[in-house]
Design a protein around this motif. Structure first.
Motif, PDB file in Angstrom:
ATOM      1  N   CYS A  23       0.843  -1.199   0.000  1.00 22.33           N
ATOM      2  CA  CYS A  23       0.000   0.000   0.000  1.00 22.33           C
ATOM      3  C   CYS A  23       0.870   1.237   0.000  1.00 22.33           C
ATOM      4  O   CYS A  23       1.104   1.839   1.041  1.00 22.33           O
ATOM      5  N   LYS A  24       1.422   1.602  -1.133  1.00 24.36           N
ATOM      6  CA  LYS A  24       2.228   2.820  -1.248  1.00 24.36           C
ATOM      7  C   LYS A  24       1.325   4.001  -1.602  1.00 24.36           C
ATOM      8  O   LYS A  24       0.255   3.842  -2.199  1.00 24.36           O
ATOM      9  N   ARG A  25       1.778   5.114  -1.221  1.00 19.64           N
ATOM     10  CA  ARG A  25       0.986   6.292  -1.547  1.00 19.64           C
ATOM     11  C   ARG A  25       0.978   6.540  -3.051  1.00 19.64           C
ATOM     12  O   ARG A  25       1.982   6.415  -3.705  1.00 19.64           O
ATOM     13  N   ARG A  26      -0.199   6.926  -3.564  1.00 17.77           N
ATOM     14  CA  ARG A  26      -0.352   7.199  -4.985  1.00 17.77           C
ATOM     15  C   ARG A  26      -0.722   8.665  -5.180  1.00 17.77           C
ATOM     16  O   ARG A  26      -1.484   9.249  -4.403  1.00 17.77           O
ATOM     17  N   SER A  27      -0.226   9.250  -6.217  1.00 14.60           N
ATOM     18  CA  SER A  27      -0.540  10.661  -6.518  1.00 14.60           C
ATOM     19  C   SER A  27      -1.855  10.741  -7.289  1.00 14.60           C
ATOM     20  O   SER A  27      -2.233   9.820  -8.007  1.00 14.60           O
ATOM     21  N   VAL A  28      -2.589  11.843  -7.097  1.00 10.93           N
ATOM     22  CA  VAL A  28      -3.875  12.063  -7.765  1.00 10.93           C
ATOM     23  C   VAL A  28      -3.739  13.288  -8.662  1.00 10.93           C
ATOM     24  O   VAL A  28      -3.352  14.364  -8.209  1.00 10.93           O
ATOM     25  N   ALA A  29      -4.001  13.115  -9.942  1.00  9.87           N
ATOM     26  CA  ALA A  29      -3.880  14.229 -10.913  1.00  9.87           C
ATOM     27  C   ALA A  29      -5.206  14.968 -11.007  1.00  9.87           C
ATOM     28  O   ALA A  29      -6.249  14.352 -11.255  1.00  9.87           O
ATOM     29  N   TYR A  96      -8.761   2.110  -1.950  1.00 11.90           N
ATOM     30  CA  TYR A  96      -7.892   3.251  -2.236  1.00 11.90           C
ATOM     31  C   TYR A  96      -8.484   4.140  -3.331  1.00 11.90           C
ATOM     32  O   TYR A  96      -8.479   5.370  -3.241  1.00 11.90           O
ATOM     33  N   VAL A  97      -9.031   3.528  -4.362  1.00 15.85           N
ATOM     34  CA  VAL A  97      -9.691   4.303  -5.427  1.00 15.85           C
ATOM     35  C   VAL A  97     -10.886   5.067  -4.872  1.00 15.85           C
ATOM     36  O   VAL A  97     -11.117   6.253  -5.180  1.00 15.85           O
ATOM     37  N   GLN A  98     -11.678   4.375  -4.024  1.00 20.51           N
ATOM     38  CA  GLN A  98     -12.847   5.012  -3.422  1.00 20.51           C
ATOM     39  C   GLN A  98     -12.438   6.196  -2.566  1.00 20.51           C
ATOM     40  O   GLN A  98     -13.108   7.223  -2.547  1.00 20.51           O
ATOM     41  N   HIS A 103     -12.497  12.564  -2.414  1.00 25.60           N
ATOM     42  CA  HIS A 103     -11.900  13.901  -2.282  1.00 25.60           C
ATOM     43  C   HIS A 103     -12.301  14.841  -3.411  1.00 25.60           C
ATOM     44  O   HIS A 103     -12.135  16.057  -3.288  1.00 25.60           O
ATOM     45  N   LEU A 104     -12.741  14.389  -4.513  1.00 26.92           N
ATOM     46  CA  LEU A 104     -13.094  15.226  -5.667  1.00 26.92           C
ATOM     47  C   LEU A 104     -14.460  14.796  -6.201  1.00 26.92           C
ATOM     48  O   LEU A 104     -14.543  13.722  -6.852  1.00 26.92           O
ATOM     49  N   LYS A 110     -18.328  10.748   2.520  1.00 24.96           N
ATOM     50  CA  LYS A 110     -17.727   9.718   1.669  1.00 24.96           C
ATOM     51  C   LYS A 110     -16.260   9.484   2.042  1.00 24.96           C
ATOM     52  O   LYS A 110     -15.750   8.359   2.000  1.00 24.96           O
ATOM     53  N   ILE A 111     -15.590  10.560   2.402  1.00 22.59           N
ATOM     54  CA  ILE A 111     -14.183  10.432   2.805  1.00 22.59           C
ATOM     55  C   ILE A 111     -14.074   9.558   4.059  1.00 22.59           C
ATOM     56  O   ILE A 111     -13.232   8.660   4.164  1.00 22.59           O
ATOM     57  N   LYS A 112     -14.979   9.836   5.062  1.00 17.15           N
ATOM     58  CA  LYS A 112     -14.951   9.072   6.308  1.00 17.15           C
ATOM     59  C   LYS A 112     -15.245   7.596   6.052  1.00 17.15           C
ATOM     60  O   LYS A 112     -14.588   6.705   6.582  1.00 17.15           O
ATOM     61  N   LEU A 113     -16.291   7.384   5.198  1.00 17.23           N
ATOM     62  CA  LEU A 113     -16.667   6.006   4.895  1.00 17.23           C
ATOM     63  C   LEU A 113     -15.539   5.276   4.165  1.00 17.23           C
ATOM     64  O   LEU A 113     -15.187   4.135   4.495  1.00 17.23           O
ATOM     65  N   ALA A 114     -14.939   5.942   3.186  1.00 16.40           N
ATOM     66  CA  ALA A 114     -13.842   5.331   2.433  1.00 16.40           C
ATOM     67  C   ALA A 114     -12.629   5.076   3.334  1.00 16.40           C
ATOM     68  O   ALA A 114     -11.921   4.074   3.193  1.00 16.40           O
TER      69      ALA A 114
END
Length: 437
Positions: A23-29, A96-98, A103-104, A110-114
């Motif tokens: 589980c590495k951190r992924r960047s979001v474009a 992780y996708v969820q 966030h966008l 949704k953030i809390k649930l995810a």
């Protein structure tokens, strides 16, 4: 339109390899305009932020692709563990996708649930990792025990081969001992000489006489050994038998004990009703082991002879010093015959002494037994020296110390007595023989 998280299995019961780095951190474009936080006073912008179009989300959210983890199968990996691991990894990807999509636009619920889903999936993976570590430690311990077991099994096989080799050697030695025992018994018991259809001749009597003397000599050995082991003073015992005899060598004192046994076994016992008939001669002498005959017929002539002579040859004081009890004596006097090594050795001697007296009584007239007296001059016609090598000269004359084995006269045939002689300057010239009726 929000994306529903896929249904995945989060059940985790065991792990088969570490999960670090999964589980590495992924960047979001995102677009430049999306980087600015919405203004809470601007209703339109807030509305756009909350009710952002699907097109806007599709164009601004770019989840980065996951690298497929490198899975190394553990030797102890089971078929049930792999599906659980893959389900947990798949659930982590979707969680992780969820989380990124929540966030966008920025939707706290949704953030809390995810986030909760993400934490749950990570916890499941952590449980799998912990299970794997525990099982790995247990597997290592099992492997160590298996290695130790293999070593012990290898040693066991070596010991088993050694035992087989020793067993083969033992069987070989047993066979050789059995063959030697057979030869010895055949030598001690020449059966062809003792069939009753053979005439009781002086030559046959002489043969039995030699075997009887030899058997007395053989039984004297364990008797002397037991006396030594029991603390008897052998010198004192010899002096009590023959005080006036001078022994040329210390080892010659053994003949004093042989003489004692000869007197007990061959002289008529006092107050004893013994019969030495030939009725049982063939059965006793043709038995492979005389003890077998005693067991078959304990109250036979030979059995009564063994009982009476054992009580005389081994006095109660001597037996008690040898064995610490009088069990053998009580057993014998009660009419039975104990199967002990000492008594069996006695029976082997008693057979030849009994046979000699049976043969002596079978002649007509009976054979006469005689002893040479102490101090009498040695005479070759009637005597045989047990040591040998006596040479007479004018100064030193060999004289009789004591009779070891009595002699016999069968009509005109003389079977010399066996005597222990020593040399002295003076001797009696007259021949004096004590005949026993």
């Amino acid at each position: 339109m929000d994306h529903e998280p896929p249904r995945t299995s989060t059940n985790s019961s065991m792990s088969i390899f570490p999960f670090s780095g999964l589980c590495k951190r992924r960047s979001v474009a995102v677009s430049a305009s999306a980087k600015e936080l919405p203004n809470p006073n601007n209703h339109s912008s807030g509305s756009e932020a909350v009710n952002g179009s699907d097109d806007n989300r599709d164009s601004k959210v770019y989840p980065q692709p996951f690298d497929k983890p490198q899975i190394t199968h553990h030797p102890k990996c089971s078929e049930e563990a792999m599906p659980k691991l893959f389900d947990a990894i798949t659930a982590l990807k979707y969680a992780y996708v969820q989380l990124q999509q929540a966030h966008l636009p920025y939707i706290p619920k949704k953030i809390k649930l995810a986030d909760e889903v993400m934490v749950s999936v990570l916890q499941a993976l952590s449980d799998l990792e912990e299970t794997y570590r525990s099982q790995s430690s247990l597997s290592l311990e099992i492997q160590q025990h298996e290695d130790l077991l293999a070593q012990l099994q290898s040693k066991l096989r070596i010991k088993d081969l050694e035992m087989r080799r020793l067993r083969c050697e033992k069987e070989k030695l047993d066979a050789e001992n059995a063959a030697l025992e057979k030869v010895v018994k055949q030598k001690l018991l020449p059966k062809k000489h003792f069939y009753l259809n053979q005439e009781m001749s002086p030559a046959l009597f002489l043969n039995v006489f030699e075997l009887a003397a030899k058997s007395i000599h053989e039984f004297a050995k364990p008797l002397i050994s037991l006396m030594k082991a029991s603390g008897w003073d052998l010198d004192l015992a010899v002096r009590s038998l023959y005080n006036s005899v001078t022994f040329a060598e210390r080892s010659h004192k053994k003949y004093a004990f042989e003489a004692y046994l000869s007197q007990v076994m061959l002289s008529p016992a006092p107050l004893e009703d013994e019969r030495f008939s030939v009725d049982q001669f063939d059965g006793v002498m043709n038995s492979q082991d005389p003890f077998d005959y005693l067991i078959a017929d304990p109250d036979s002539q030979f059995g009564r002879f063994c009982r009476s002579r054992f009580a005389l040859a081994v006095p109660s004081k001597m037996e008690d010093s040898f064995f610490g009890n009088l069990d053998q004596r009580s057993f014998v006097l009660s009419g039975r015959h104990p199967r002990t090594p000492f008594y069996q050795a006695f029976v082997a001697m008693a057979r030849w002494a009994w046979a000699l007296q049976v043969m002596a009584n079978s002649f007509v007239p009976k054979a006469e037994m005689f002893y040479a007296k102490n101090g009498q001059e040695f005479t070759k016609e009637y005597m045989e020296d047990v040591v040998g090598g006596l040479v007479s000269n004018r100064e030193m004359k060999p004289v009789v110390g004591f009779t070891v084995t009595p002699g016999f006269r069968i009509a005109s045939t003389i079977v010399p007595c066996r005597v222990y002689s020593y040399k002295t300057k003076s001797s009696t010239n007259n021949l004096r023989l004590d005949f026993v009726v």
